[in-house]
Design an enzyme around this catalytic site. Structure first.
Site, mmCIF file in Angstrom:
data_model
loop_
_atom_site.group_PDB
_atom_site.id
_atom_site.type_symbol
_atom_site.label_atom_id
_atom_site.label_comp_id
_atom_site.label_asym_id
_atom_site.label_seq_id
_atom_site.Cartn_x
_atom_site.Cartn_y
_atom_site.Cartn_z
ATOM 1 N N SER A 110 -0.396 -0.235 5.242
ATOM 2 C CA SER A 110 -0.204 -1.572 4.701
ATOM 3 C C SER A 110 -1.155 -1.826 3.527
ATOM 4 C CB SER A 110 -0.383 -2.599 5.829
ATOM 5 O OG SER A 110 -0.009 -3.890 5.422
ATOM 6 N N HIS A 135 4.748 -0.664 3.711
ATOM 7 C CA HIS A 135 5.835 -1.554 4.125
ATOM 8 C C HIS A 135 5.741 -2.852 3.331
ATOM 9 C CE1 HIS A 135 3.230 -3.476 7.585
ATOM 10 N NE2 HIS A 135 2.686 -3.631 6.406
#
Length: 214
Positions: A110, A135
């Site tokens: 992330s 993501h």
């Protein structure tokens, strides 16, 4: 020298290793992270949140003031966290004069993956068994319908900004980044290199080119 917060280190491991250094004035003890900071090594450990980001930013600025010409090494082992905290670190990495070399040990997911790929070109590394995950940003809000709509627009704007940043550092298009981050996208160290998130997988210290012998 600004040291690491005792609370942060204790929460991460339950114990702060100490090292003893011999000087002309006698012995001096450091916690292990402060000792490594002397070698221009900063650790980004655990969840990316505001307090941790402030600590990393302070150390980046301190090391720049110590020597604006010498590289800084940022070692990353993090599942990600708060987007704004990650962007505070990112902006500081781009703002300061020294090159920031990034190295993933364990995982960079992330927001931490964004910081990994934001290192100086040619100086972004992973150890061979590290994992990287990218993501789209996560968000949730409860309240009046109008407020939910406002927060949804903000989440989409943040997603576009993050995609543009990652596209810049991976040399991919924002549209491709958007497609590839539609769901959690896990990569091995080799796959991260092929994708452009890092420049090299390090199998031994000699390749890394770090000046320290630690």
């Amino acid at each position: 020298m600004p040291g690491y917060s005792d609370n942060i280190i204790r929460n991460a491991s339950g114990l702060i290793p100490m090292v003893i250094e011999q000087t002309s004035r006698g012995e001096r003890s450091y916690d292990i992270y402060s000792r490594l900071l002397k070698e221009r090594i900063i650790f980004l450990l655990g969840e990316v949140e505001d307090h941790m980001a402030n600590l990393v930013v302070a150390q980046l600025l301190f090391l720049e003031s110590e020597n604006p010409e010498k590289d800084i090494s940022l070692y990353i082992n993090s599942p990600g966290g708060v987007v704004t905290a990650g962007l505070a670190i990112y902006d500081t990495m781009q703002f300061i004069k020294p090159d920031v070399s990034t190295l993933c040990i364990g995982q960079a997911a992330s927001a931490a993956a964004l910081l990994l790929c934001a290192g100086a070109e040619g100086k972004r590394f992973c150890l061979p068994n590290s994992r990287v995950m990218i993501h789209q940003p996560l968000g949730g809000y409860r309240g009046q319908a109008t407020d939910i709509e406002i927060h949804a627009r903000e989440t989409l704007a943040v997603r576009e900004r993050l995609n543009n940043i990652m596209a810049k550092h991976t040399k991919k298009t924002p549209d491709q980044i958007m497609r590839d981050t539609e769901r959690d996208n896990f990569m091995s160290a080799t796959q991260a290199m092929e994708y452009g998130l890092i420049d090299k997988v390090l199998y031994d210290r000699q390749v890394a080119g770090h000046s320290t012998d630690l």
